[in-house]
Design a protein around this motif. Structure first.
Motif, PDB file in Angstrom:
ATOM      1  N   VAL A 104      -6.953  15.404 -13.246  1.00 60.76           N
ATOM      2  CA  VAL A 104      -6.425  14.545 -11.829  1.00 60.76           C
ATOM      3  C   VAL A 104      -7.576  15.029 -10.760  1.00 60.76           C
ATOM      4  N   ASN A 105      -7.361  16.019 -10.179  1.00 56.39           N
ATOM      5  CA  ASN A 105      -8.110  16.444  -8.928  1.00 56.39           C
ATOM      6  C   ASN A 105      -7.891  17.621  -8.654  1.00 56.39           C
ATOM      7  N   ASN A 106      -8.713  18.160  -7.602  1.00 55.35           N
ATOM      8  CA  ASN A 106      -8.346  19.396  -7.077  1.00 55.35           C
ATOM      9  C   ASN A 106      -6.861  19.711  -6.376  1.00 55.35           C
TER      10      ASN A 106
ATOM     11  N   ILE B 285       2.104  13.335 -11.358  1.00 56.06           N
ATOM     12  CA  ILE B 285       3.034  14.304 -11.860  1.00 56.06           C
ATOM     13  C   ILE B 285       3.466  14.125 -13.199  1.00 56.06           C
ATOM     14  N   PHE B 286       4.187  13.011 -13.324  1.00 55.22           N
ATOM     15  CA  PHE B 286       4.631  12.834 -14.862  1.00 55.22           C
ATOM     16  C   PHE B 286       3.584  12.803 -15.948  1.00 55.22           C
ATOM     17  N   TYR B 287       2.370  12.200 -15.595  1.00 57.47           N
ATOM     18  CA  TYR B 287       1.145  12.216 -16.340  1.00 57.47           C
ATOM     19  C   TYR B 287       1.066  13.622 -17.059  1.00 57.47           C
ATOM     20  N   LEU B 288       0.872  14.340 -16.088  1.00 55.18           N
ATOM     21  CA  LEU B 288       0.622  15.947 -16.426  1.00 55.18           C
ATOM     22  C   LEU B 288       1.723  16.528 -17.056  1.00 55.18           C
ATOM     23  N   VAL B 289       2.880  16.631 -16.617  1.00 57.94           N
ATOM     24  CA  VAL B 289       3.918  17.273 -17.288  1.00 57.94           C
ATOM     25  C   VAL B 289       4.330  16.664 -18.521  1.00 57.94           C
ATOM     26  N   PHE B 290       4.349  15.403 -18.537  1.00 63.96           N
ATOM     27  CA  PHE B 290       5.003  14.813 -19.989  1.00 63.96           C
ATOM     28  C   PHE B 290       3.704  14.334 -20.981  1.00 63.96           C
ATOM     29  N   TYR B 291       2.658  14.348 -20.652  1.00 64.65           N
ATOM     30  CA  TYR B 291       1.826  13.820 -21.342  1.00 64.65           C
ATOM     31  C   TYR B 291       0.774  14.835 -21.579  1.00 64.65           C
ATOM     32  N   ARG B 292       0.196  15.586 -20.593  1.00 60.14           N
ATOM     33  CA  ARG B 292      -1.227  16.324 -21.000  1.00 60.14           C
ATOM     34  C   ARG B 292      -0.578  17.579 -21.353  1.00 60.14           C
ATOM     35  N   ILE B 293       0.462  18.063 -20.599  1.00 62.17           N
ATOM     36  CA  ILE B 293       1.236  19.733 -20.886  1.00 62.17           C
ATOM     37  C   ILE B 293       2.001  19.307 -21.801  1.00 62.17           C
ATOM     38  N   GLY B 294       3.252  18.468 -21.773  1.00 60.13           N
ATOM     39  CA  GLY B 294       4.445  18.372 -22.501  1.00 60.13           C
ATOM     40  C   GLY B 294       5.495  18.947 -21.885  1.00 60.13           C
ATOM     41  N   ILE B 295       6.725  18.175 -22.003  1.00 55.33           N
ATOM     42  CA  ILE B 295       7.881  19.023 -20.996  1.00 55.33           C
ATOM     43  C   ILE B 295       8.331  20.210 -21.597  1.00 55.33           C
TER      44      ILE B 295
ATOM     45  N   VAL C 182      14.532  10.403  -5.047  1.00 54.32           N
ATOM     46  CA  VAL C 182      14.041  11.450  -6.281  1.00 54.32           C
ATOM     47  C   VAL C 182      12.766  11.717  -5.936  1.00 54.32           C
ATOM     48  N   ALA C 183      11.822  10.891  -5.490  1.00 54.78           N
ATOM     49  CA  ALA C 183      10.509  11.007  -5.059  1.00 54.78           C
ATOM     50  C   ALA C 183      10.514  12.313  -4.160  1.00 54.78           C
ATOM     51  N   ILE C 184      11.283  12.327  -2.965  1.00 56.65           N
ATOM     52  CA  ILE C 184      11.477  13.294  -1.838  1.00 56.65           C
ATOM     53  C   ILE C 184      11.703  14.648  -2.606  1.00 56.65           C
ATOM     54  N   LEU C 185      12.618  14.611  -3.601  1.00 48.97           N
ATOM     55  CA  LEU C 185      12.860  15.780  -4.294  1.00 48.97           C
ATOM     56  C   LEU C 185      11.726  16.439  -5.190  1.00 48.97           C
ATOM     57  N   ILE C 186      11.034  15.654  -5.810  1.00 51.90           N
ATOM     58  CA  ILE C 186       9.928  16.030  -6.562  1.00 51.90           C
ATOM     59  C   ILE C 186       8.800  16.482  -6.200  1.00 51.90           C
ATOM     60  N   PHE C 187       8.519  15.791  -5.033  1.00 55.59           N
ATOM     61  CA  PHE C 187       7.217  16.349  -4.397  1.00 55.59           C
ATOM     62  C   PHE C 187       7.312  17.840  -3.368  1.00 55.59           C
ATOM     63  N   PRO C 188       8.384  18.174  -3.053  1.00 53.78           N
ATOM     64  CA  PRO C 188       8.567  19.391  -2.615  1.00 53.78           C
ATOM     65  C   PRO C 188       8.906  20.431  -3.501  1.00 53.78           C
ATOM     66  N   ILE C 189       9.358  20.024  -4.821  1.00 54.50           N
ATOM     67  CA  ILE C 189       9.288  21.109  -5.835  1.00 54.50           C
ATOM     68  C   ILE C 189       8.206  21.434  -6.326  1.00 54.50           C
ATOM     69  N   TYR C 190       7.212  20.423  -6.420  1.00 47.31           N
ATOM     70  CA  TYR C 190       5.736  20.811  -6.734  1.00 47.31           C
ATOM     71  C   TYR C 190       5.201  21.711  -6.015  1.00 47.31           C
TER      72      TYR C 190
ATOM     73  N   LEU D  15       0.830  -1.296   0.139  1.00 45.75           N
ATOM     74  CA  LEU D  15      -0.181  -0.045   0.015  1.00 45.75           C
ATOM     75  C   LEU D  15       0.893   1.275   0.064  1.00 45.75           C
ATOM     76  N   LEU D  16       1.913   1.201   0.827  1.00 47.92           N
ATOM     77  CA  LEU D  16       2.870   2.483   0.723  1.00 47.92           C
ATOM     78  C   LEU D  16       3.472   2.583  -0.428  1.00 47.92           C
ATOM     79  N   ASN D  17       4.007   1.450  -0.969  1.00 40.00           N
ATOM     80  CA  ASN D  17       4.610   1.923  -2.511  1.00 40.00           C
ATOM     81  C   ASN D  17       3.522   2.071  -3.509  1.00 40.00           C
ATOM     82  N   THR D  18       2.309   1.600  -3.447  1.00 41.06           N
ATOM     83  CA  THR D  18       1.209   2.268  -4.226  1.00 41.06           C
ATOM     84  C   THR D  18       1.162   3.796  -4.134  1.00 41.06           C
ATOM     85  N   PHE D  19       0.995   4.257  -3.138  1.00 44.06           N
ATOM     86  CA  PHE D  19       1.075   5.756  -2.841  1.00 44.06           C
ATOM     87  C   PHE D  19       2.172   6.552  -3.647  1.00 44.06           C
ATOM     88  N   ILE D  20       3.198   6.085  -3.357  1.00 45.97           N
ATOM     89  CA  ILE D  20       4.328   6.630  -3.826  1.00 45.97           C
ATOM     90  C   ILE D  20       4.508   6.617  -5.333  1.00 45.97           C
ATOM     91  N   ILE D  21       4.429   5.454  -5.965  1.00 49.70           N
ATOM     92  CA  ILE D  21       4.228   5.282  -7.559  1.00 49.70           C
ATOM     93  C   ILE D  21       3.216   6.098  -8.162  1.00 49.70           C
TER      94      ILE D  21
END
Length: 219
Positions: free
Chosen positions: A160-162, A129-139, A198-206, A117-123
């Motif tokens: 995604v969501n609010n 985030i990648f879905y939005l940045v790379f697919y919906r918006i474009g890098i 890497v995940a720890i770095l990505i979340f705070p940047i967002y 369950l914990l890893n499912t949250f993280i993944i």
């Protein structure tokens, strides 16, 4: 034959709870099918494994019983002429509470592991985030747009969501990483460690986006 069926049923139930966990970062429309599939498979499990035969009441079960009683209070309200429309809405909103209480009382199957369950949250957080940045918006568009935070926010609301639901999921993922790293650092494979860092770095940047959490504008 029965043991194989029960084992397959256990994995089937685990699969849907992981899908439900992963989909909880999105709006409820994405959660509806896994939500019902999880509870249906659990109900079948309950009957096939005859979970009531191993029931033992203890202090933990008491708290789940209180949750169940909270759900049943809706029927008490209804006896005092609660409008049918409101009653139906109330039951629907509290159905998950009753399900959680019921599962807490009778327990999950032996295939469950907290790390799943914990890893499912993280993944799921990284994927969203990648879905939005790379697919919906474009890098390229994301990096070149001076209003990237507003762009990300708008796309996040649509696909995604609010802000509150999205950030709550990401913050929960950070807690999951902290738990996994502090509890089993020496046993974690080095590739997983890199992934978590890497995940720890990505979340705070967002979260540092100046308008990442704004879902409305003041005129």
């Amino acid at each position: 034959m029965k043991e194989k069926f029960i084992s397959a049923l256990n994995y089937f139930n685990l699969f849907w709870v992981l899908v439900l966990t992963a989909s909880s970062i999105y709006c409820f429309e994405f959660q509806r099918i896994p939500f019902f599939m999880f509870f249906i498979s659990y109900f079948i499990e309950f009957i096939v494994e005859r979970k009531w035969e191993n029931f033992r009441f203890d202090r933990k079960k008491f708290y789940y019983c209180v949750l169940g009683l909270f759900f049943l209070l809706a029927f008490f309200y209804h006896s005092f002429s609660t409008p049918e429309k409101y009653f139906g809405s109330l039951i629907t909103r509290r159905l998950a509470i009753f399900g959680f209480a019921f599962i807490g009382i009778f327990g999950l199957n032996k295939r469950y592991k907290l790390s799943y369950l914990l890893n499912t949250f993280i993944i799921s957080s990284i994927f969203a985030i990648f879905y939005l940045v790379f697919y919906r918006i474009g890098i390229v568009e994301f990096l070149s747009n001076p209003n990237r935070s507003e762009l990300f926010s708008n796309e996040r609301i649509i696909y995604v969501n609010n802000h509150m639901e999205f950030n709550l999921f990401l913050n929960t993922s950070l807690v999951c990483i902290w738990y996994l790293l502090t509890k089993s650092w020496t046993r974690i494979h080095w590739l997983k460690k890199i992934f978590y860092i890497v995940a720890i770095l990505i979340f705070p940047i967002y979260s540092l986006f100046p308008k990442a959490g704004v879902d409305f504008k003041l005129e």
